[in-house]
Design a protein around this motif. Structure first.
Motif, PDB file in Angstrom:
ATOM      1  N   MET A  47       4.869  -1.655 -32.817  1.00 46.45           N
ATOM      2  CA  MET A  47       4.262  -1.646 -31.503  1.00 46.45           C
ATOM      3  C   MET A  47       5.306  -1.240 -30.459  1.00 46.45           C
ATOM      4  O   MET A  47       6.463  -1.621 -30.547  1.00 46.45           O
ATOM      5  CB  MET A  47       3.772  -3.058 -31.232  1.00 46.45           C
ATOM      6  CG  MET A  47       2.417  -3.273 -30.660  1.00 46.45           C
ATOM      7  SD  MET A  47       1.133  -2.173 -31.161  1.00 46.45           S
ATOM      8  CE  MET A  47       0.074  -2.470 -29.814  1.00 46.45           C
ATOM      9  N   TYR A  48       4.858  -0.498 -29.502  1.00 45.92           N
ATOM     10  CA  TYR A  48       5.732  -0.037 -28.438  1.00 45.92           C
ATOM     11  C   TYR A  48       5.555  -0.890 -27.193  1.00 45.92           C
ATOM     12  O   TYR A  48       4.453  -1.357 -26.903  1.00 45.92           O
ATOM     13  CB  TYR A  48       5.411   1.415 -28.063  1.00 45.92           C
ATOM     14  CG  TYR A  48       5.662   2.408 -29.163  1.00 45.92           C
ATOM     15  CD1 TYR A  48       6.948   2.816 -29.470  1.00 45.92           C
ATOM     16  CD2 TYR A  48       4.613   2.945 -29.893  1.00 45.92           C
ATOM     17  CE1 TYR A  48       7.197   3.734 -30.469  1.00 45.92           C
ATOM     18  CE2 TYR A  48       4.837   3.865 -30.904  1.00 45.92           C
ATOM     19  CZ  TYR A  48       6.135   4.254 -31.185  1.00 45.92           C
ATOM     20  OH  TYR A  48       6.369   5.163 -32.173  1.00 45.92           O
ATOM     21  N   SER A  49       6.650  -1.046 -26.430  1.00 43.61           N
ATOM     22  CA  SER A  49       6.529  -1.693 -25.124  1.00 43.61           C
ATOM     23  C   SER A  49       5.787  -0.723 -24.208  1.00 43.61           C
ATOM     24  O   SER A  49       5.655   0.464 -24.515  1.00 43.61           O
ATOM     25  CB  SER A  49       7.921  -1.996 -24.554  1.00 43.61           C
ATOM     26  OG  SER A  49       8.573  -0.790 -24.191  1.00 43.61           O
ATOM     27  N   LYS A  50       5.313  -1.232 -23.076  1.00 40.80           N
ATOM     28  CA  LYS A  50       4.604  -0.359 -22.132  1.00 40.80           C
ATOM     29  C   LYS A  50       5.498   0.800 -21.705  1.00 40.80           C
ATOM     30  O   LYS A  50       5.042   1.934 -21.575  1.00 40.80           O
ATOM     31  CB  LYS A  50       4.153  -1.147 -20.902  1.00 40.80           C
ATOM     32  CG  LYS A  50       2.875  -1.903 -21.101  1.00 40.80           C
ATOM     33  CD  LYS A  50       2.380  -2.453 -19.794  1.00 40.80           C
ATOM     34  CE  LYS A  50       1.011  -3.091 -19.995  1.00 40.80           C
ATOM     35  NZ  LYS A  50       0.398  -3.486 -18.750  1.00 40.80           N
ATOM     36  N   GLU A  51       6.753   0.515 -21.486  1.00 44.54           N
ATOM     37  CA  GLU A  51       7.704   1.547 -21.051  1.00 44.54           C
ATOM     38  C   GLU A  51       7.910   2.599 -22.143  1.00 44.54           C
ATOM     39  O   GLU A  51       7.892   3.798 -21.865  1.00 44.54           O
ATOM     40  CB  GLU A  51       9.045   0.903 -20.665  1.00 44.54           C
ATOM     41  CG  GLU A  51      10.031   1.894 -20.100  1.00 44.54           C
ATOM     42  CD  GLU A  51      11.336   1.230 -19.676  1.00 44.54           C
ATOM     43  OE1 GLU A  51      12.393   1.823 -19.939  1.00 44.54           O
ATOM     44  OE2 GLU A  51      11.282   0.126 -19.091  1.00 44.54           O
ATOM     45  N   GLU A  52       8.077   2.142 -23.382  1.00 44.34           N
ATOM     46  CA  GLU A  52       8.249   3.084 -24.497  1.00 44.34           C
ATOM     47  C   GLU A  52       6.992   3.935 -24.697  1.00 44.34           C
ATOM     48  O   GLU A  52       7.087   5.146 -24.914  1.00 44.34           O
ATOM     49  CB  GLU A  52       8.568   2.326 -25.795  1.00 44.34           C
ATOM     50  CG  GLU A  52       9.932   1.683 -25.821  1.00 44.34           C
ATOM     51  CD  GLU A  52      10.107   0.735 -27.010  1.00 44.34           C
ATOM     52  OE1 GLU A  52      11.234   0.685 -27.540  1.00 44.34           O
ATOM     53  OE2 GLU A  52       9.127   0.073 -27.402  1.00 44.34           O
ATOM     54  N   ALA A  53       5.848   3.295 -24.618  1.00 48.99           N
ATOM     55  CA  ALA A  53       4.578   4.012 -24.777  1.00 48.99           C
ATOM     56  C   ALA A  53       4.426   5.051 -23.668  1.00 48.99           C
ATOM     57  O   ALA A  53       4.032   6.196 -23.926  1.00 48.99           O
ATOM     58  CB  ALA A  53       3.408   3.037 -24.761  1.00 48.99           C
ATOM     59  N   SER A  54       4.742   4.684 -22.454  1.00 49.06           N
ATOM     60  CA  SER A  54       4.647   5.598 -21.328  1.00 49.06           C
ATOM     61  C   SER A  54       5.583   6.787 -21.517  1.00 49.06           C
ATOM     62  O   SER A  54       5.199   7.937 -21.266  1.00 49.06           O
ATOM     63  CB  SER A  54       4.985   4.858 -20.030  1.00 49.06           C
ATOM     64  OG  SER A  54       4.986   5.738 -18.943  1.00 49.06           O
ATOM     65  N   LYS A  55       6.798   6.527 -21.980  1.00 49.90           N
ATOM     66  CA  LYS A  55       7.768   7.611 -22.205  1.00 49.90           C
ATOM     67  C   LYS A  55       7.302   8.552 -23.310  1.00 49.90           C
ATOM     68  O   LYS A  55       7.465   9.770 -23.205  1.00 49.90           O
ATOM     69  CB  LYS A  55       9.149   7.044 -22.533  1.00 49.90           C
ATOM     70  CG  LYS A  55       9.887   6.532 -21.338  1.00 49.90           C
ATOM     71  CD  LYS A  55      11.269   6.045 -21.690  1.00 49.90           C
ATOM     72  CE  LYS A  55      11.981   5.522 -20.462  1.00 49.90           C
ATOM     73  NZ  LYS A  55      13.316   5.012 -20.763  1.00 49.90           N
ATOM     74  N   LEU A  56       6.723   7.998 -24.371  1.00 55.41           N
ATOM     75  CA  LEU A  56       6.227   8.838 -25.464  1.00 55.41           C
ATOM     76  C   LEU A  56       5.074   9.721 -24.995  1.00 55.41           C
ATOM     77  O   LEU A  56       5.028  10.919 -25.310  1.00 55.41           O
ATOM     78  CB  LEU A  56       5.772   7.974 -26.640  1.00 55.41           C
ATOM     79  CG  LEU A  56       6.721   7.877 -27.823  1.00 55.41           C
ATOM     80  CD1 LEU A  56       6.197   6.909 -28.867  1.00 55.41           C
ATOM     81  CD2 LEU A  56       7.026   9.213 -28.435  1.00 55.41           C
ATOM     82  N   LYS A  57       4.153   9.136 -24.250  1.00 56.76           N
ATOM     83  CA  LYS A  57       3.029   9.920 -23.719  1.00 56.76           C
ATOM     84  C   LYS A  57       3.548  11.014 -22.779  1.00 56.76           C
ATOM     85  O   LYS A  57       3.115  12.161 -22.846  1.00 56.76           O
ATOM     86  CB  LYS A  57       2.022   9.031 -22.980  1.00 56.76           C
ATOM     87  CG  LYS A  57       1.081   8.285 -23.893  1.00 56.76           C
ATOM     88  CD  LYS A  57       0.014   7.559 -23.110  1.00 56.76           C
ATOM     89  CE  LYS A  57      -1.276   8.330 -23.246  1.00 56.76           C
ATOM     90  NZ  LYS A  57      -2.459   7.609 -22.783  1.00 56.76           N
ATOM     91  N   GLN A  58       4.465  10.639 -21.911  1.00 57.54           N
ATOM     92  CA  GLN A  58       5.032  11.610 -20.977  1.00 57.54           C
ATOM     93  C   GLN A  58       5.743  12.727 -21.741  1.00 57.54           C
ATOM     94  O   GLN A  58       5.620  13.898 -21.392  1.00 57.54           O
ATOM     95  CB  GLN A  58       5.997  10.910 -20.025  1.00 57.54           C
ATOM     96  CG  GLN A  58       6.562  11.818 -18.960  1.00 57.54           C
ATOM     97  CD  GLN A  58       7.464  11.068 -17.986  1.00 57.54           C
ATOM     98  OE1 GLN A  58       7.918   9.959 -18.248  1.00 57.54           O
ATOM     99  NE2 GLN A  58       7.722  11.692 -16.858  1.00 57.54           N
ATOM    100  N   SER A  59       6.436  12.368 -22.798  1.00 57.57           N
ATOM    101  CA  SER A  59       7.125  13.355 -23.621  1.00 57.57           C
ATOM    102  C   SER A  59       6.133  14.319 -24.275  1.00 57.57           C
ATOM    103  O   SER A  59       6.359  15.534 -24.324  1.00 57.57           O
ATOM    104  CB  SER A  59       7.976  12.652 -24.682  1.00 57.57           C
ATOM    105  OG  SER A  59       8.655  13.595 -25.467  1.00 57.57           O
ATOM    106  N   PHE A  60       5.011  13.779 -24.759  1.00 57.66           N
ATOM    107  CA  PHE A  60       4.004  14.650 -25.355  1.00 57.66           C
ATOM    108  C   PHE A  60       3.473  15.636 -24.319  1.00 57.66           C
ATOM    109  O   PHE A  60       3.386  16.836 -24.568  1.00 57.66           O
ATOM    110  CB  PHE A  60       2.826  13.870 -25.953  1.00 57.66           C
ATOM    111  CG  PHE A  60       1.685  14.786 -26.309  1.00 57.66           C
ATOM    112  CD1 PHE A  60       1.756  15.584 -27.437  1.00 57.66           C
ATOM    113  CD2 PHE A  60       0.584  14.918 -25.470  1.00 57.66           C
ATOM    114  CE1 PHE A  60       0.732  16.479 -27.739  1.00 57.66           C
ATOM    115  CE2 PHE A  60      -0.446  15.800 -25.765  1.00 57.66           C
ATOM    116  CZ  PHE A  60      -0.374  16.590 -26.900  1.00 57.66           C
TER     117      PHE A  60
END
Length: 153
Positions: A1-14
């Motif tokens: 599971m990703y933290s909100k910050e990690e999830a946000s960074k991954l989405k932004q990266s995509f």
């Protein structure tokens, strides 16, 4: 599971990756275009792409606060359904007056794929291959029919 910050960074990266991939693709009018934040030129009318942890979709979203005007937009799109499907080479789902993720009443014409996850980089080529031809087709379609929507502006 990703933290909100990690999830946000991954989405932004995509989305950054997708934007870079699409940067060299001109609009149907031959112009430079921001494919991720596609501008229809109409308030409350959006071409939206979204990818989550289980699915992805691309949609025409009508979120006008006046339900009657929202329905007029939806009916106008229905008049062009065969043309839209011709550009897309597929049939999309049509939902009049449904709720979005915030509980707001919207109307949506969309196509969804699953199972894919924006958080799995191995799925990114699938996501890009899903979004690219559909957003290009929407642009071509929109440039052909948008004048027919002027009365609803």
């Amino acid at each position: 599971m990703y933290s909100k910050e990690e999830a946000s960074k991954l989405k932004q990266s995509f989305w950054t990756t997708f934007g870079q991939y699409m940067a060299s693709v001109p609009s149907s009018e031959g112009m430079k275009i921001n494919w991720i934040n596609y501008k229809t030129g109409f308030k409350h009318l959006y071409f939206k792409m979204d990818a989550g942890k289980k699915e992805a979709y691309i949609a025409i979203e009508i979120n006008h606060p006046d339900i009657g005007i929202q329905e007029l937009f939806f009916e106008q799109f229905k008049e062009f359904k065969k043309i839209l499907e011709g550009y897309l080479n597929e049939t999309w789902s049509w939902k009049l007056h449904t709720e979005d993720e915030h509980g707001k009443i919207i109307s949506r014409i969309y196509c969804q794929i699953d199972p894919v996850s924006v958080f799995n980089q191995a799925d990114w080529p699938t996501l890009i291959s899903f979004f690219k031809p559909r957003i290009i087709a929407l642009d071509e379609f929109w440039n052909m029919v948008k004048d027919s929507f002027e009365a609803l502006k």
